[in-house]
Motif scaffolding. Sequence first.
Motif, mmCIF file in Angstrom:
data_model
loop_
_atom_site.group_PDB
_atom_site.id
_atom_site.type_symbol
_atom_site.label_atom_id
_atom_site.label_comp_id
_atom_site.label_asym_id
_atom_site.label_seq_id
_atom_site.Cartn_x
_atom_site.Cartn_y
_atom_site.Cartn_z
ATOM 1 N N ASN A 1 0.843 -1.184 0.000
ATOM 2 C CA ASN A 1 0.000 0.000 0.000
ATOM 3 C C ASN A 1 0.883 1.239 0.000
ATOM 4 O O ASN A 1 1.766 1.371 0.838
ATOM 5 C CB ASN A 1 -0.918 0.032 1.229
ATOM 6 C CG ASN A 1 -2.022 -0.998 1.129
ATOM 7 O OD1 ASN A 1 -2.502 -1.297 0.045
ATOM 8 N ND2 ASN A 1 -2.412 -1.541 2.257
ATOM 9 N N TYR B 1 -9.467 4.560 0.032
ATOM 10 C CA TYR B 1 -8.956 5.022 1.323
ATOM 11 C C TYR B 1 -8.324 6.408 1.244
ATOM 12 O O TYR B 1 -8.137 7.059 2.257
ATOM 13 C CB TYR B 1 -7.993 4.010 1.955
ATOM 14 C CG TYR B 1 -6.715 3.748 1.199
ATOM 15 C CD1 TYR B 1 -5.593 4.540 1.370
ATOM 16 C CD2 TYR B 1 -6.619 2.667 0.332
ATOM 17 C CE1 TYR B 1 -4.420 4.281 0.693
ATOM 18 C CE2 TYR B 1 -5.445 2.394 -0.349
ATOM 19 C CZ TYR B 1 -4.349 3.201 -0.161
ATOM 20 O OH TYR B 1 -3.183 2.938 -0.830
ATOM 21 N N CYS B 2 -8.002 6.891 0.035
ATOM 22 C CA CYS B 2 -7.463 8.249 -0.114
ATOM 23 C C CYS B 2 -8.583 9.280 -0.204
ATOM 24 O O CYS B 2 -8.405 10.425 0.177
ATOM 25 C CB CYS B 2 -6.591 8.345 -1.358
ATOM 26 S SG CYS B 2 -5.038 7.427 -1.205
ATOM 27 N N ASN B 3 -9.697 8.875 -0.769
ATOM 28 C CA ASN B 3 -10.897 9.700 -0.789
ATOM 29 C C ASN B 3 -10.729 11.024 -1.533
ATOM 30 O O ASN B 3 -11.283 12.038 -1.129
ATOM 31 C CB ASN B 3 -11.379 9.951 0.641
ATOM 32 C CG ASN B 3 -12.832 10.374 0.671
ATOM 33 O OD1 ASN B 3 -13.582 10.091 -0.252
ATOM 34 N ND2 ASN B 3 -13.225 11.053 1.716
ATOM 35 N N HIS B 4 -9.923 11.048 -2.611
ATOM 36 C CA HIS B 4 -9.871 12.238 -3.455
ATOM 37 C C HIS B 4 -9.307 11.881 -4.833
ATOM 38 O O HIS B 4 -8.862 10.761 -5.065
ATOM 39 C CB HIS B 4 -9.105 13.380 -2.797
ATOM 40 C CG HIS B 4 -7.618 13.198 -2.724
ATOM 41 N ND1 HIS B 4 -6.999 12.454 -1.762
ATOM 42 C CD2 HIS B 4 -6.623 13.679 -3.519
ATOM 43 C CE1 HIS B 4 -5.691 12.482 -1.954
ATOM 44 N NE2 HIS B 4 -5.431 13.201 -3.009
ATOM 45 N N LEU C 1 -7.943 8.165 -7.021
ATOM 46 C CA LEU C 1 -7.094 7.398 -6.115
ATOM 47 C C LEU C 1 -7.951 6.315 -5.451
ATOM 48 O O LEU C 1 -9.177 6.355 -5.533
ATOM 49 C CB LEU C 1 -6.488 8.322 -5.057
ATOM 50 C CG LEU C 1 -5.453 9.325 -5.568
ATOM 51 C CD1 LEU C 1 -5.037 10.259 -4.448
ATOM 52 C CD2 LEU C 1 -4.243 8.617 -6.138
ATOM 53 N N SER D 1 1.198 5.401 0.208
ATOM 54 C CA SER D 1 0.461 6.501 0.822
ATOM 55 C C SER D 1 -0.250 7.281 -0.283
ATOM 56 O O SER D 1 0.097 7.186 -1.463
ATOM 57 C CB SER D 1 1.410 7.417 1.593
ATOM 58 O OG SER D 1 2.206 8.165 0.679
ATOM 59 N N CYS D 2 -1.225 8.058 0.104
ATOM 60 C CA CYS D 2 -1.970 8.857 -0.874
ATOM 61 C C CYS D 2 -1.045 9.848 -1.574
ATOM 62 O O CYS D 2 -1.170 10.064 -2.784
ATOM 63 C CB CYS D 2 -3.123 9.583 -0.181
ATOM 64 S SG CYS D 2 -4.329 8.434 0.525
ATOM 65 N N GLN D 3 -0.102 10.413 -0.863
ATOM 66 C CA GLN D 3 0.835 11.356 -1.466
ATOM 67 C C GLN D 3 1.746 10.658 -2.469
ATOM 68 O O GLN D 3 2.030 11.185 -3.543
ATOM 69 C CB GLN D 3 1.662 12.071 -0.392
ATOM 70 C CG GLN D 3 2.569 13.143 -0.944
ATOM 71 C CD GLN D 3 1.810 14.221 -1.708
ATOM 72 O OE1 GLN D 3 0.850 14.791 -1.196
ATOM 73 N NE2 GLN D 3 2.214 14.499 -2.939
ATOM 74 N N GLN E 1 1.054 7.989 -4.224
ATOM 75 C CA GLN E 1 0.246 7.685 -5.399
ATOM 76 C C GLN E 1 0.000 8.934 -6.237
ATOM 77 O O GLN E 1 0.040 8.879 -7.468
ATOM 78 C CB GLN E 1 -1.081 7.061 -4.982
ATOM 79 C CG GLN E 1 -0.901 5.682 -4.398
ATOM 80 C CD GLN E 1 -2.202 5.032 -4.048
ATOM 81 O OE1 GLN E 1 -3.093 4.945 -4.885
ATOM 82 N NE2 GLN E 1 -2.315 4.568 -2.822
ATOM 83 N N THR E 2 -0.221 10.054 -5.583
ATOM 84 C CA THR E 2 -0.413 11.317 -6.296
ATOM 85 C C THR E 2 0.849 11.669 -7.074
ATOM 86 O O THR E 2 0.781 12.067 -8.236
ATOM 87 C CB THR E 2 -0.772 12.444 -5.304
ATOM 88 O OG1 THR E 2 -1.986 12.091 -4.637
ATOM 89 C CG2 THR E 2 -0.942 13.767 -6.005
#
Length: 123
Positions: free
Chosen positions: A35, A110-113, A107, A37-39, A41-42
């Motif tokens: 997994n 779980y990132c929700n954006h 995304l 992190s959202c950052q 992946q961004t």
Amino acid sequence: MNHYLIISSFLLMICCFNVNADIHLTRDPFLQTINFSCQEQTDILNKQIQVWQYKGYIQRRENHYQQLWLFSENNWLAITDNTIPHILFPWTISAVLDDKLLWQASLPNYCNHNVLWTMPLTK
């Protein structure tokens, strides 16, 4: 006593089944265990889209045919009727404006954006 032995054996079987099921789920080769992190992946998605530059647009009015051309490191990419090639997955074109293309990528839940990118149509 015999009733107690049957119940404890049953509980032991349930416990072993749950532990065994957990072990098999974590060893599934098709289950993604990494997994980001959202950052992270961004950042990955931004790097993926930023290498492409808009190069042209073709539109045929009779058949409502349109095609966008992108270029990156000696590679050409045609986007016909907003069908995005797999190389740009999960990006989609959210809007085509006079001076820019607006891109969007979702995304995981779980990132929700979403990630947004603006691609200029002129240099």
